[in-house]
Structure formats: C-alpha cells, structure tokens
Design an enzyme around this catalytic site. Structure first.
Site, short mmCIF file in Angstrom:
data_model
loop_
_atom_site.label_atom_id
_atom_site.label_comp_id
_atom_site.label_asym_id
_atom_site.label_seq_id
_atom_site.Cartn_x
_atom_site.Cartn_y
_atom_site.Cartn_z
N TYR A 52 -21.15 -2.41 -25.34
CA TYR A 52 -20.27 -1.30 -25.70
C TYR A 52 -18.87 -1.71 -26.15
O TYR A 52 -18.05 -0.88 -26.46
CB TYR A 52 -20.18 -0.28 -24.56
CG TYR A 52 -19.74 -0.86 -23.22
CD1 TYR A 52 -18.49 -1.45 -23.06
CD2 TYR A 52 -20.59 -0.80 -22.11
CE1 TYR A 52 -18.10 -1.97 -21.85
CE2 TYR A 52 -20.20 -1.32 -20.88
CZ TYR A 52 -18.95 -1.91 -20.77
OH TYR A 52 -18.57 -2.44 -19.56
N CYS B 118 6.03 2.92 17.21
CA CYS B 118 5.08 2.01 16.60
C CYS B 118 4.05 1.58 17.65
O CYS B 118 4.44 1.10 18.72
CB CYS B 118 5.83 0.79 16.05
SG CYS B 118 4.73 -0.52 15.53
N CYS C 176 8.71 -6.57 14.69
CA CYS C 176 7.36 -6.02 14.79
C CYS C 176 6.33 -7.05 14.33
O CYS C 176 6.29 -7.43 13.16
CB CYS C 176 7.25 -4.76 13.95
SG CYS C 176 5.60 -4.02 14.06
N CYS D 296 4.70 -2.51 18.27
CA CYS D 296 5.89 -3.11 18.91
C CYS D 296 6.69 -2.11 19.71
O CYS D 296 7.65 -2.49 20.38
CB CYS D 296 6.77 -3.79 17.87
SG CYS D 296 7.66 -2.63 16.82
N GLU E 38 -19.50 8.29 -24.33
CA GLU E 38 -20.70 7.57 -23.89
C GLU E 38 -20.70 7.47 -22.37
O GLU E 38 -19.64 7.54 -21.75
CB GLU E 38 -20.69 6.16 -24.51
CG GLU E 38 -19.58 5.29 -23.98
CD GLU E 38 -19.28 4.07 -24.83
OE1 GLU E 38 -18.75 4.23 -25.94
OE2 GLU E 38 -19.58 2.95 -24.36
N LYS F 115 -20.49 6.16 -18.64
CA LYS F 115 -19.86 5.04 -17.96
C LYS F 115 -20.90 4.48 -17.00
O LYS F 115 -21.27 5.11 -16.02
CB LYS F 115 -18.62 5.49 -17.19
CG LYS F 115 -17.88 4.33 -16.54
CD LYS F 115 -16.52 4.77 -16.03
CE LYS F 115 -15.63 3.60 -15.66
NZ LYS F 115 -16.15 2.82 -14.54
N LYS G 239 -14.33 10.90 -14.99
CA LYS G 239 -15.22 10.62 -13.86
C LYS G 239 -15.96 11.87 -13.39
O LYS G 239 -15.43 12.97 -13.45
CB LYS G 239 -14.41 10.05 -12.68
CG LYS G 239 -13.64 8.78 -12.99
CD LYS G 239 -14.53 7.63 -13.39
CE LYS G 239 -15.05 6.86 -12.20
NZ LYS G 239 -14.06 6.06 -11.48
N ASP H 173 -22.62 2.37 -14.16
CA ASP H 173 -22.16 1.83 -12.88
C ASP H 173 -22.84 0.49 -12.62
O ASP H 173 -23.82 0.39 -11.89
CB ASP H 173 -22.47 2.84 -11.76
CG ASP H 173 -21.72 2.51 -10.49
OD1 ASP H 173 -20.85 1.61 -10.52
OD2 ASP H 173 -21.99 3.14 -9.47
N CYS I 62 7.69 2.05 11.02
CA CYS I 62 8.23 1.36 12.18
C CYS I 62 9.58 0.77 11.78
O CYS I 62 9.72 0.19 10.70
CB CYS I 62 7.26 0.25 12.59
SG CYS I 62 7.99 -0.95 13.70
S1 IVH Z 1 -15.14 0.14 -22.24
C1 IVH Z 1 -10.85 -1.95 -22.33
N1 IVH Z 1 -17.36 1.44 -21.88
O1 IVH Z 1 -15.83 0.39 -16.69
C2 IVH Z 1 -11.93 -1.42 -21.47
N2 IVH Z 1 -16.44 0.30 -20.01
O2 IVH Z 1 -13.12 0.91 -15.67
C3 IVH Z 1 -13.25 -1.61 -22.10
N3 IVH Z 1 -17.79 0.46 -17.99
O3 IVH Z 1 -14.73 -2.90 -16.56
C4 IVH Z 1 -14.32 -1.03 -21.29
N4 IVH Z 1 -19.40 1.68 -18.85
O4 IVH Z 1 -17.24 -2.51 -16.42
C5 IVH Z 1 -16.41 0.68 -21.30
N5 IVH Z 1 -19.35 2.59 -21.73
C6 IVH Z 1 -18.42 1.85 -21.17
C7 IVH Z 1 -18.49 1.46 -19.82
C8 IVH Z 1 -17.47 0.69 -19.27
C9 IVH Z 1 -18.97 1.07 -17.77
C10 IVH Z 1 -17.04 -0.27 -16.98
C11 IVH Z 1 -16.65 -1.66 -17.36
C12 IVH Z 1 -15.15 -1.73 -17.19
C13 IVH Z 1 -14.88 -0.56 -16.33
C14 IVH Z 1 -13.49 -0.03 -16.60
#
Ligand code: IVH
Length: 707
Positions: free
Chosen positions: A243, A425, A455, A428, A132, A134, A331, A136, A449
């Site tokens: 999610y 350094c 320092c 110092c 799914e 991620k 990512k 932002d 250093c």
């Molecule tokens: S699952 C145990 N699903 O990513 C972790 N996180 O790097 C459960 N995030 O803090 C997170 N989209 O804010 C999950 N589809 C997604 C997400 C997601 C964005 C963010 C979330 C989390 C961060 C982790």
C-alpha cells in the site's frame, strides 16, 4: 527463586558442567516462556526488555557451549520478542512513519478542510483521496535492486528495523522478482497479516505440539515473521498487502491509486476495497462500506486509511513530526468488555504524578487479556464515581493502555464507598498536591508528590527512564538492576552509572559480591556502560526526563539546535526569562508553550543543572547532523512576514523546515533571511536596518523548488 539456582545463574557458562547446564537451560527456557506468555498473550510484561534480552543471551550462550541442548521448541528457535540481536539492524532509507488518527466524522471533515487550507485550494478545485482498510498486522519494507528483492525489514522504531529477508521470501504475496520495467531501485511497503482461518488452524497445531498459542492474528503474524529459521516462517500462512513505498528515485506514477495499481501489475497483492473519493462525505461513506464488510473479510482491520491521491500534493503537504499531513487513519470504535474492579492502586511516576490504576478481574478485550486499566486521574475517578467492587466497562483501542470507560452502577455492591484519593505520596509520604497554573489560574488535573529529591519512586523512575530503550538503552542495566542498585545506594543519579566501574575498583563493596552477578556479566555491564559515553543528542535530551519532552520532541529539539552547546546556551537564556530564546523555541514546528514551560522550569532548577553538569563529566552528546544539509537554507533562520499569495504560511514554514531551516516569528541579528510579501511592515523595516537578505515570495518559491 531458590538460592541454589541463583548461584548457578551467577556462574559463567564456561564453568558449568553438563548436568548444571541442562538444569540451567530448562530453568531459563521456562522463565523466558513465562515472559513470552505475559508479553504476547497477556499484554502485561513483568521484566524490562534489557532483562529479557539478558536471559535470552545466557540461554544462547549455554546452547553455544552445549549444542546437544538445542531442541526445536527452545526459545532460541522461536524468537518472539521485541528487537533482539537475532536479526541484523536495518537503517530505513526513508523513515517508516505512523498515521494520525480520526475518530469521528467531524475529524474527517477537519482533515479535508485542513488540507484544502494548506494547499490553498478553492471550494471547486477538485481534491481526491484514496480510502482503504487499515490492516491490523505489521508493516514491512521491501527493497528491490535491479528487480530482485534484496532486503526485507520490519518497521522497528521507525528509523531502524530488523532484517527478515529470508522469511519474507517465503510469503507468496511478495514477489521476489519485479518485471524489467520496474525502477532499478525501489522500496515497496505494506502489511504482513494472517487470516482468521489460518490463525485458528495454526493455533490448533501449536496447541497439539507444545501447548503455546498466539493471542491474536497480529501476534501470530509478528511471531511467524520473526523466526530464526525461515523454514518455520514458510510453514506459517502469512499474507501481504502492498500500500505504500519508501525510497524511490523517481515516482513512476502521479497518484497514490496509480502507484498501487502499478504494484498490482508487478505481482503484489493489493487491497480490493481501496477506492478513490472526492469529498469528506464520500470518505465517510467508504468508511461505512468497509465497516459493513469488516466481519466477512476474514482478517482483522482496525479502521480506514485516507490518503491524498495526487502525489505532488502529498509532497507539498509533507510531514508533522512522525506522521504525514496527507493521510489519516479513521479508527473503528474501540473494543469493550465488562469486568469487576478489585482495587485501585496509586502509582508514582518519574515526575511525581500519582496515577490511579484499576486492578481488574482479568477479561479478554479484543483478543487480549486485560488485568490493569488506567483511571487517568483523580477528577476522572470522581466524575465516573468509580468505586472498589464496581462492575466496569473497559476498552482497548490499538496499542493504547486499556481504560475504564464507565461504571455499571446497577451492579454496585451495597457497601461500596466512594474512593478517596490520597493527598500523601504512597511511596515517600510527602504531601501530594495539585499545582495551580500561574497563567490560567486552573488547578492541574494531576496530583503530584512534592518530595522530588527525597521520593525514591521518582528517583528510581527517572533512572529507569534514563536507561530505557529510546534513552541510554544500556544493555544489562534494566529496571530490575536500577531498582537494586538504587536500594543499595550504588546509583542515585544518572552520573553514578558512569562512575560505577571506577568506584567498584576502589570500593569495599564490590559488584561481584552481589547475588546474581558473575565476572562475565560485570565485565559486560561495564563495557555496555562505556559504549554509551558518546550518545546521540536526541537520546541525551530524551534521557533527561524533562516533562513533556518525549522521544519525538527530543528529536525535534536535537535537530533544531544541532549541538548540546547550542541547546544549553538557549536553555540558559530561556530559564532566565529571555523572550527571544522563548520565541525561537516555540517557532520550531512541533514545539509549543507547554514544552517551553517545562524546559524553562527544568533548567531553572539548580539541582537539575548540577545533575546535568555531573553527567557531562562522563558523557558526550554527539552533534545532530541536519537531515537536509545540502539545501541552501539549511541551518539558517528565516522569518516570513506580510501576505504570501501562492503558498500558505503553514506550507512555507513546513517547506523551510523540511529544508533544514529554522522559522522564527521575530527579526533579530540572528535572523539570516526574511521573506516579505505585500503588507510587510515593521519586521521588513527592521530587516532592512539590519541589512539582512530579503526575498519576495517568487524568489522564495524559486529557492524552495530548486532545493
Ligand atoms: S499507510 C506514512 N496504509 O498503520 C504512513 N498504513 O499507523 C504510511 N497500516 O505503520 C502508512 N494498513 O503498519 C498505511 N492501508 C494502510 C495501512 C497502514 C495498516 C499500518 C502500518 C503503519 C500504521 C500507521
């Protein structure tokens, strides 16, 4: 700042007359807006959080005394800062963790292979994942009791967040009531975000009203959710995707995908691009599909999250320090931009490391203005042949510090000289050297250093670290004050902080004679210092500033040793070269040779021990209460030996640690229990000689499942 202004700043709010208060209100508002601008728009704050909070507190105090000064655009009405006192703190019932990252197809294949190995699945056992986007944005925990939304909390530091319940209620994607068949208590988690179109419209509106705009949709979402007046949040177009979940008494479904389906049935919005995949190839295909959709989604995503679909597998896989073993974020490549490097500045850190920082002509990278970027170290500068005057490519990925990726040599000015890294350094003047690792014979990449004790950069950086947020976090004592106190010789070591008040009472040079310090602020400072005389062990350990011991490692150590005295005893042995102490230490999940080496070096150093002893005259670290104290193996030391047939070693170790046990690699009188599979040899024999409790694999599994 003009002298007259400082005098006023010095004055307790109660002593200000109306016109002074008005002027001071204006000055503080402008200063806070400037900091907000640097923090939120430029990603380059110039004050510590503590200093920033102090400014806000004073502004608040003035408004409390002179309510006429409150305007709708006052910074007190538009909170947009790191955790502030404005929202109640919420302890998360289940920590809000982060995700490990994958950057390549190979990382994804490794992730799948690792899970198969951990679960001991054969090549034809099916293993499914969800994939799914991620999102932002910022994560939010929604707690429902008897079907009603009772608390909404931000992630905060993962353990403690901020209550933004009223504000969350204004978000249309978040149901305020759940249907009758939902569990009595349940926490639903997901991401708050803003679409590109809403972000642009909001910025247009803001531009017209007070001229301040958000740098990107994520900042806009965070700023809008963290409003003091929920009417303001209601006017901001926030959205939410569900999610995940937090506390839940009993899982109502057996898979991740079914749980998300259930959330949808309850009225949550879930991401339509989520799909179930059955192999690494399949995950990678889903990644590319989502990547192709990225530009037309209308909201920011920065990768694809993969999660093991079966929840019983998720449970078995558990967590490694702060992220689940059963999920990973794949990512998208980082965003890049081209700019000119105007100078290379050498900064000296708390451990004496000389870090080269590129000073850039400001450039926008993925929505954020970047003017500094790391050059990592001497070898990196040489490898990339970075020179002052060069045109460089910088990149920013997520929250990491921007970095210089490469030089566009075709744009190099004719007179650009190769950069010569200093061997002294810059603070110092001591020699700065690259140590040779005794074991590998390799030269360290970092030049340090050698003036550890003399320092000022190191001493000051250590003190700043000591008072930082994850360490002692003393209100009113931020980086700026530490620098001033150090310069004046008032605070040279951590212990000095705690003797400030006593010395102030007897001393000739009083704090109140200092510029910028009024009676109230001094009283508050001493109270804030006193409130830290007892402190969580993990904070204490982190504050010591041992190399490689960050807040996560400090937490692991605190949880494993439980008390300062146990930790101290172990460290004394370790620093004397005791092999058993080293064994026990590296047997802890998350602790490796590097940390052990750093701890041994730290505790072998007499002046470090002296500084710690002095500090302990003033401060008491609190025992760490185990996370799962009620398990039958909590606090016990277990050794696994021989072949385990139903569980991998990794899983056995993870399970034992999750139940609060320590896992060691060798048997001694301190071992409580040994789990012996077929083929166990000398360790089993030794355990028999010592008369220890011995379990076979089935007995161990029964114990692990019973807990
Ligand atoms: S699952 C145990 N699903 O990513 C972790 N996180 O790097 C459960 N995030 O803090 C997170 N989209 O804010 C999950 N589809 C997604 C997400 C997601 C964005 C963010 C979330 C989390 C961060 C982790």
């Amino acid at each position: 700042m003009a002298k007259g202004q400082e005098d006023k700043q010095d004055k307790p709010v109660d002593d200000l007359n109306e016109s002074e208060a008005k002027a001071e209100h204006e000055r503080l508002s402008a200063e806070i807006r400037g900091h907000d601008q640097r923090y939120y728009q430029e990603d380059a704050p110039t004050v510590s959080d503590a200093d920033y909070d102090a400014l806000r507190q004073r502004l608040q105090a003035i408004e409390d005394a002179f309510p006429d000064l409150i305007t709708s655009d006052s910074p007190t009405q538009t909170v947009g800062a790191a955790p502030s006192d404005a929202f109640a703190a919420v302890q998360h019932a289940v920590p809000m963790l982060s995700l490990d990252n994958a950057f390549s197809d190979e990382d994804v294949a490794d992730f799948v292979a690792r899970i198969r190995r951990f679960l001991r699945l054969s090549a034809d056992d099916p293993l499914e994942f969800t994939a799914e986007p991620k999102i932002d944005g910022l994560s939010l925990n929604l707690r429902y009791e008897n079907g009603a939304l009772v608390v909404a909390a931000t992630r905060g530091d993962g353990t403690t967040g901020e209550a933004v319940t009223q504000n969350a209620r204004t978000i249309a994607d978040i149901p305020t009531k759940l249907p009758k068949d939902a569990p009595e208590r349940i926490e639903v988690r997901g991401e708050v975000y803003m679409t590109h179109a809403d972000f642009r419209a909001l910025n247009e509106r803001m531009q017209e009203s007070d001229g301040r705009v958000f740098a990107n949709p994520r900042n806009a979402a965070a700023g809008s959710l963290r409003q003091l007046d929920s009417k303001v949040t209601a006017s901001r177009p926030l959205k939410f995707f569900a999610y995940a979940w937090g506390e839940i008494p009993e899982l109502p479904r057996e898979t991740q995908s079914a749980m998300v389906g259930l959330f949808e049935d309850w009225g949550f919005t879930t991401n339509p691009l989520m799909r179930v995949c059955s192999s690494a190839e399949d995950l990678i295909a889903a990644y590319h599909e989502i990547e192709e959709n990225r530009a037309s989604l209308g909201y920011d995503i920065d990768g694809v999250v993969y999660k093991v679909d079966r929840l019983d597998y998720q449970r078995r896989l558990g967590f490694v320090s702060r992220s689940p073993r059963w999920a990973i974020a794949h990512k998208f490549p980082a965003e890049q931009a081209t700019t000119v490097l105007n100078a290379i500045e050498i900064q000296v850190g708390r451990t004496g490391a000389l870090t080269p920082v590129a000073k850039l002509t400001p450039v926008t990278v993925g929505g954020v203005v970047v003017s500094n970027a790391t050059l990592h170290n001497e070898d990196e500068i040489k490898r990339k042949d970075v020179r002052v005057g060069d045109t460089v490519v910088v990149q920013r990925a997520g929250d990491v510090i921007p970095q210089v990726v490469k030089v566009l040599t075709e744009h190099r000015p004719k007179d650009a000289e190769p950069f010569v890294f200093p061997t002294e350094c810059p603070v110092c003047g001591s020699h700065a050297v690259r140590e040779v690792n005794p074991r590998t014979g390799k030269e360290d990449v970092v030049r340090r250093c050698t003036g550890g004790l003399v320092c000022p950069a190191q001493a000051v950086e250590r003190l700043k670290h000591f008072v930082s947020r994850a360490a002692f976090d003393i209100e009113g004592l931020g980086a700026k004050q530490i620098e001033a106190f150090y310069e004046d010789g008032l605070v040279k070591t951590p212990a000095d902080i705690f003797t400030l008040e006593a010395r102030d009472k007897q001393n000739l040079k009083k704090l109140k004679d200092r510029e910028g310090w009024g009676a109230t602020s001094i009283k508050n400072l001493f109270a804030a210092i006193d409130s830290r005389r007892t402190i969580a062990l993990r904070r204490f350990l982190f504050a010591l500033g041992v190399r490689h011991v960050g807040d996560i490692t400090a937490k692991i150590l605190a949880e494993s040793y439980g008390s300062w005295s146990a930790f101290e005893a172990a460290m004394t042995k370790l620093s004397e070269g005791d092999e058993q102490a080293r064994h026990d230490l590296v047997a802890i999940d998350g602790i490796g040779d590097t940390v052990a080496e750093a701890l041994a070096a730290f505790f072998a150093e007499p002046h470090n021990r002296q500084a710690v002893a002095d500090l302990l005259q003033e401060v008491t670290p609190e025992d760490e209460v185990g996370r799962t104290v009620d398990s039958p193996v909590a606090g016990k030391t277990i050794v696994f030996t021989g072949t385990l047939e139903k569980m991998t070693r990794d899983e056995a170790k993870a399970r034992a640690e999750a139940m609060g046990a320590k896992v060691s690699g060798s048997v001694s009188s301190k071992t409580d229990m040994i789990v012996a599979g077929p083929g166990a040899g000398s360790k089993l024999k030794k355990a028999q000689e010592l008369g220890l409790e011995i379990l076979d694999e089935d007995e161990w599994i029964a114990l692990a499942n019973g807990a």
